[in-house]
Design an enzyme around this catalytic site. Structure first.
Site, PDB file in Angstrom:
ATOM      1  CB  ILE A  56      -0.909   0.015   1.249  1.00  0.00           C
ATOM      2  CG1 ILE A  56      -1.730  -1.276   1.322  1.00  0.00           C
ATOM      3  CG2 ILE A  56      -1.807   1.250   1.245  1.00  0.00           C
ATOM      4  CD1 ILE A  56      -2.378  -1.530   2.669  1.00  0.00           C
ATOM      5  CD  GLU A  57       3.649   2.175  -4.432  1.00  0.00           C
ATOM      6  OE1 GLU A  57       4.517   1.360  -4.761  1.00  0.00           O
ATOM      7  OE2 GLU A  57       3.179   3.030  -5.223  1.00  0.00           O
ATOM      8  CB  CYS A  71       6.358  -4.305   2.374  1.00  0.00           C
ATOM      9  SG  CYS A  71       7.748  -3.232   1.993  1.00  0.00           S
ATOM     10  CD  GLU A  85       7.087  -8.756   1.582  1.00  0.00           C
ATOM     11  OE1 GLU A  85       6.377  -7.746   1.334  1.00  0.00           O
ATOM     12  OE2 GLU A  85       8.167  -8.977   1.000  1.00  0.00           O
ATOM     13  CB  CYS A 114       9.611  -7.305   4.918  1.00  0.00           C
ATOM     14  SG  CYS A 114       8.387  -6.099   4.328  1.00  0.00           S
TER      15      CYS A 114
END
Length: 146
Positions: free
Chosen positions: A46-47, A56, A58, A97
């Site tokens: 999700i940006e 990220c 993960e 992550c």
């Protein structure tokens, strides 16, 4: 890990990738995190326009699972690539992550599966991807080995 479980996690990660919000990078990633009990939590990247606020796939999966009370994890599958075409190469987790995984997972038994599709994938342990992980006990015990 059992081949059927691996294939199922790859499929779940590919499905999670479809939910990616990646308008800035154009790089869509999906993850499927399996708990020790067999529950699966999906995550996608999700940006945000302030890229440091992005998350990220993960970590999204881990944070969803942890927020639901989960603490024991068995494996994660990751599928990622340019959002405008099929995935063609393997997408490994970033350093942040990997560090989140080290917070919640055993370095030797937690499995990381990176895949482009059901036929093309690799599996490794967290220790293989993060051989000198920073762990809380390193500070407490002064240990050089994690």
């Amino acid at each position: 890990m059992d081949e059927k479980i691996t294939q199922m996690l790859i499929e779940e990660a590919a499905e999670a990738r479809k939910q990616s919000f990646s308008p800035f990078s154009g790089f869509a990633v999906g993850a499927a995190l399996m708990t020790a009990e067999g529950a699966v939590y999906r995550g996608c990247n999700i940006e945000c326009s302030g890229l440091t606020a992005s998350n990220c796939a993960e970590r999204t999966a881990f944070f969803k699972a942890v927020s639901e009370g989960e603490r024991n994890f068995k494996a994660i599958a990751i599928v990622g690539g340019p959002s405008d075409r099929d995935v063609e190469s393997l997408c490994y987790p970033c350093g942040i992550c990997r560090q989140v995984m080290a917070q919640f997972c055993d370095l030797d038994s937690f499995r990381i599966i990176v895949a482009s599709d059901r036929a093309h994938w690799e599996e490794c342990t967290l220790r293989e991807l993060l051989p000198r992980a920073f762990r809380r006990h390193c500070m407490a015990e002064g240990s050089k080995e994690s």
